[in-house]
Design an enzyme around this catalytic site. Structure first.
Site, PDB file in Angstrom:
ATOM      1  N   LYS A 171       0.848  -1.201   0.000  1.00  0.00           N
ATOM      2  CA  LYS A 171       0.000   0.000   0.000  1.00  0.00           C
ATOM      3  C   LYS A 171       0.879   1.245   0.000  1.00  0.00           C
ATOM      4  CE  LYS A 171      -1.916   2.574   3.084  1.00  0.00           C
ATOM      5  NZ  LYS A 171      -1.783   3.843   2.331  1.00  0.00           N
ATOM      6  N   GLU A 246      10.129   0.766  10.123  1.00  0.00           N
ATOM      7  CA  GLU A 246      11.177   1.760   9.830  1.00  0.00           C
ATOM      8  C   GLU A 246      10.522   3.112  10.000  1.00  0.00           C
ATOM      9  OE1 GLU A 246      14.188   1.099   9.338  1.00  0.00           O
ATOM     10  OE2 GLU A 246      14.084  -1.045   8.960  1.00  0.00           O
ATOM     11  N   CYS A 280      14.203  10.468   6.269  1.00  0.00           N
ATOM     12  CA  CYS A 280      14.252  10.057   7.681  1.00  0.00           C
ATOM     13  C   CYS A 280      15.676  10.116   8.243  1.00  0.00           C
ATOM     14  CB  CYS A 280      13.686   8.649   7.803  1.00  0.00           C
ATOM     15  SG  CYS A 280      14.430   7.544   6.611  1.00  0.00           S
ATOM     16  N   GLU A 380      10.299  15.630  14.490  1.00  0.00           N
ATOM     17  CA  GLU A 380      10.630  15.575  13.074  1.00  0.00           C
ATOM     18  C   GLU A 380       9.907  16.716  12.343  1.00  0.00           C
ATOM     19  OE1 GLU A 380       9.373  11.926  11.191  1.00  0.00           O
ATOM     20  OE2 GLU A 380      11.375  11.610  10.379  1.00  0.00           O
TER      21      GLU A 380
HETATM   22  P1  NAD Z   1       2.949   8.220   7.416  1.00  0.00           P
HETATM   23  O1  NAD Z   1       3.263   7.491   8.669  1.00  0.00           O
HETATM   24  O2  NAD Z   1       1.967   9.329   7.476  1.00  0.00           O
HETATM   25  O3  NAD Z   1       2.427   7.235   6.286  1.00  0.00           O
HETATM   26  C1  NAD Z   1       3.156   6.085   5.915  1.00  0.00           C
HETATM   27  C2  NAD Z   1       2.197   5.048   5.368  1.00  0.00           C
HETATM   28  O4  NAD Z   1       1.388   4.558   6.450  1.00  0.00           O
HETATM   29  C3  NAD Z   1       1.222   5.575   4.319  1.00  0.00           C
HETATM   30  O5  NAD Z   1       1.052   4.603   3.304  1.00  0.00           O
HETATM   31  C4  NAD Z   1      -0.049   5.762   5.114  1.00  0.00           C
HETATM   32  O6  NAD Z   1      -1.222   5.702   4.326  1.00  0.00           O
HETATM   33  C5  NAD Z   1       0.024   4.604   6.080  1.00  0.00           C
HETATM   34  N1  NAD Z   1      -0.787   4.753   7.297  1.00  0.00           N
HETATM   35  C6  NAD Z   1      -1.141   5.901   7.918  1.00  0.00           C
HETATM   36  N2  NAD Z   1      -1.901   5.615   8.996  1.00  0.00           N
HETATM   37  C7  NAD Z   1      -2.014   4.273   9.068  1.00  0.00           C
HETATM   38  C8  NAD Z   1      -2.674   3.383   9.971  1.00  0.00           C
HETATM   39  N3  NAD Z   1      -3.359   3.833  11.017  1.00  0.00           N
HETATM   40  N4  NAD Z   1      -2.566   2.059   9.749  1.00  0.00           N
HETATM   41  C9  NAD Z   1      -1.846   1.585   8.703  1.00  0.00           C
HETATM   42  N5  NAD Z   1      -1.232   2.383   7.805  1.00  0.00           N
HETATM   43  C10 NAD Z   1      -1.298   3.717   7.987  1.00  0.00           C
HETATM   44  O7  NAD Z   1       4.375   8.689   6.854  1.00  0.00           O
HETATM   45  P2  NAD Z   1       4.652   9.662   5.642  1.00  0.00           P
HETATM   46  O8  NAD Z   1       4.262  11.018   6.122  1.00  0.00           O
HETATM   47  O9  NAD Z   1       4.081   9.104   4.398  1.00  0.00           O
HETATM   48  O10 NAD Z   1       6.251   9.535   5.499  1.00  0.00           O
HETATM   49  C11 NAD Z   1       7.131  10.239   6.285  1.00  0.00           C
HETATM   50  C12 NAD Z   1       7.567   9.440   7.502  1.00  0.00           C
HETATM   51  O11 NAD Z   1       8.222   8.244   7.085  1.00  0.00           O
HETATM   52  C13 NAD Z   1       8.587  10.179   8.328  1.00  0.00           C
HETATM   53  O12 NAD Z   1       8.297  10.013   9.688  1.00  0.00           O
HETATM   54  C14 NAD Z   1       9.906   9.494   7.971  1.00  0.00           C
HETATM   55  O13 NAD Z   1      10.914   9.655   8.938  1.00  0.00           O
HETATM   56  C15 NAD Z   1       9.468   8.107   7.790  1.00  0.00           C
HETATM   57  N6  NAD Z   1      10.458   7.356   6.988  1.00  0.00           N
HETATM   58  C16 NAD Z   1      11.277   6.454   7.616  1.00  0.00           C
HETATM   59  C17 NAD Z   1      12.246   5.732   6.899  1.00  0.00           C
HETATM   60  C18 NAD Z   1      13.168   4.735   7.575  1.00  0.00           C
HETATM   61  O14 NAD Z   1      13.908   4.057   6.868  1.00  0.00           O
HETATM   62  N7  NAD Z   1      13.125   4.608   8.875  1.00  0.00           N
HETATM   63  C19 NAD Z   1      12.358   5.949   5.523  1.00  0.00           C
HETATM   64  C20 NAD Z   1      11.504   6.881   4.913  1.00  0.00           C
HETATM   65  C21 NAD Z   1      10.550   7.566   5.659  1.00  0.00           C
END
Ligand code: NAD
Length: 493
Positions: A171, A246, A280, A380
């Site tokens: 997804k 992650e 991230c 963040e």
């Molecule tokens: P997000 O957490 O808002 O969304 C990530 C994904 O989770 C999306 O597909 C979203 O639809 C889904 N999601 C949201 N709520 C959910 C729920 N309740 N249940 C299941 N799925 C759900 O993150 P974002 O804003 O898209 O991306 C940025 C974040 O990702 C930042 O915090 C960044 O640090 C992190 N990130 C981490 C890494 C790593 O390797 N650790 C890499 C890239 C990004």
């Protein structure tokens, strides 16, 4: 969406518009999955795991599909990079010369690595029988990806999961689904059996939540915000799913007194502004020794003024728009809040100016005099915003660096070997770079400590996350009553 090897609409026919963050124009409409659509994708993945060919194919055959998909992606790389840049706002030079080719190399690596996967050697540990260990796929894996590196994060999630014989429901984030669909298309064209990979596009609270709760899913793997990670763990706990998370980061970047300041400034520029700071591992907390701070800051500000904002599809652009208008607002509000906490704005803190008013731009921003406990230094921000802090002793630098809930990545800058290794051990982060910031290879395990999550993307370690070890015992004695049975009933023979 892509379900059971077919391109399908949502059962309600609902769609979501996908918008360019550069000019606000709609570039596509994609199907919008609800729980029913997500269940359909899960059922397809379950069927493909329980009865389909993919988990039963030898590693060599799975590797062949990966290599074919990698070849097709290589042929389509220019178009995919343009799509990624248009949809996400990242610069074309980053998409075309870094994200997409690196992701393709990741797939090539997994194709080879899956053929070397070992468990322990079988042996007669009890004396009376042979114990055989098998490393097996976990089952149906739900992979949930963020919007910052849509294509690369999809590869980091499905790459290790699928190659070891799991089936996957992927997804992507609703803002940035387009390149993920191209990834699925390449696997389909490469001969991946139907149902082994399915893609649904829908809201996290609905489609994402269904993936976490549905009993037919064995594992959930998320790259996203730490707050989302908590929700995923909670939802997955009902069926005790394996999780791999992650999550967020707030990377420290420590410059010791003896560091090469010019090199550190270059490192802060790329580490801080990569992908518009929507990374991230971005170097967001610049922790600089007092004796070199003014020099560092002066050089940094000179460089910041050279950054070229503009159309992400132009080769000369260094900084494109952020992913979305609402994210732009969030980042600008975080800067304003930092200033209200006492940080000094030395550059940026604004949008892209009148010429770029239609885009979600944030000018590269430097905040000075940031205290480690301010919100802007703890939370963040996920934009092109660098906090400058000062330290005088080694212990103070390490305390500031470790003083956040995150533990994903960090770097340190020094020419002294002892300081470098001592600090690298002391930092509680999954990636520690010395005299650089960001480099990762397909072979290098990447993942967080603390509330940045657990598990690894990339490297052989990622394959372990998506496999379970089974222990099989074969009796070699052939006798009815074994020598140890008396410990349960009767007497020794
Ligand atoms: P997000 O957490 O808002 O969304 C990530 C994904 O989770 C999306 O597909 C979203 O639809 C889904 N999601 C949201 N709520 C959910 C729920 N309740 N249940 C299941 N799925 C759900 O993150 P974002 O804003 O898209 O991306 C940025 C974040 O990702 C930042 O915090 C960044 O640090 C992190 N990130 C981490 C890494 C790593 O390797 N650790 C890499 C890239 C990004």
């Amino acid at each position: 969406m892509f379900i059971g090897g077919e391109w399908v609409a949502a059962h309600t026919e609902a769609t979501t518009p996908v918008v360019s963050p550069f000019d606000g124009r709609k570039i596509a409409d994609v199907a919008r999955a609800d729980r029913e659509d997500t269940k359909r994708a899960i059922d397809a993945a379950r069927e493909a795991f329980d009865r389909g060919p993919w988990p039963r194919m030898p590693p060599r055959a799975r590797a062949e599909v990966y290599l074919k998909a990698a070849k097709l992606l290589g042929e389509r790389a220019t178009a995919i990079a343009e799509l990624e840049s248009r949809n996400q706002g990242k610069t074309i030079k980053q998409a075309a010369d870094a994200d997409i080719p690196f992701s393709i190399d990741n797939l090539v690596f997994y194709a080879g690595a899956c053929r070397t996967l070992d468990a322990h050697s079988p042996q007669e540990f009890t004396g009376d029988g042979t114990t055989i260990f098998r490393r097996e796929p976990v089952g149906v894996v739900a992979s949930i990806t963020p919007w910052n590196y849509p294509f690369m994060m999809a590869v980091w999630k499905l790459g290790p999961a699928l190659v070891v014989g799991n089936t996957v429901v992927l997804k992507p984030a609703s803002w940035t689904p387009l390149s993920t669909l191209e990834l699925a298309r390449a696997f389909h064209d490469a001969g991946l059996p139907a149902g082994a990979l399915n893609v649904v596009i829908g809201p996290g609270e609905e489609a994402g939540n269904e993936l976490c709760r549905n009993p037919k899913v064995d594992m959930v793997s998320l790259t996203g915000d730490t707050a989302t990670g908590r929700k995923v763990m909670e939802a997955a706990s009902g069926t005790v799913k394996r999780t791999q998370l992650e999550l967020g980061g707030k990377a420290p970047f420590i410059v010791f007194a003896d560091a090469d300041v010019a090199a550190a400034v270059e490192g802060a520029m790329v580490g801080g502004f990569v992908n518009g700071g929507q990374d991230c591992t971005a170097a967001t907390r610049l922790i600089i020794h007092a004796s070199v701070k003014e020099k560092f800051l002066r050089h940094l500000l000179d460089r910041v003024h050279e950054v070229r904002l503009g159309d992400p599809l132009a080769r000369s652009t260094d900084l494109g728009p952020l992913v979305h208008r609402s994210h732009q607002k969030k980042v600008l509000a975080a800067v304003e809040h930092g200033v209200s906490e006492g940080a000094k704005l030395r550059s940026g803190g604004t949008d892209g100016g009148p010429k770029l008013k239609d885009g979600a731009f944030v000018a590269p921003t430097i905040l000075d005099a940031v205290a480690p406990d301010m919100d802007v230094a703890q939370k963040e921000v996920f934009g092109p915003v660098l906090d400058v802090m000062e330290f005088t002793t080694y212990d103070e630098a390490i305390t500031i660096a470790n003083g956040v809930e995150y533990g994903l990545a960090g770097s340190l800058w020094t020419n002294d070997l002892r300081t470098a290794l001592k600090a690298a051990h002391a930092l509680r982060f999954g990636d520690v770079w010395i005299n650089d910031h960001l480099p990762l290879g397909s072979e290098t395990p990447h993942g967080g400590f603390k509330q940045s999550g657990f598990g690894k993307d990339l490297g052989v370690d990622s394959l372990y996350d998506y496999t379970a070890v089974k222990n099989i015992y074969v009796d070699l004695t052939g006798v009815a009553r074994k020598s140890w049975h008396y410990t349960v009933y009767g007497d020794p023979a």
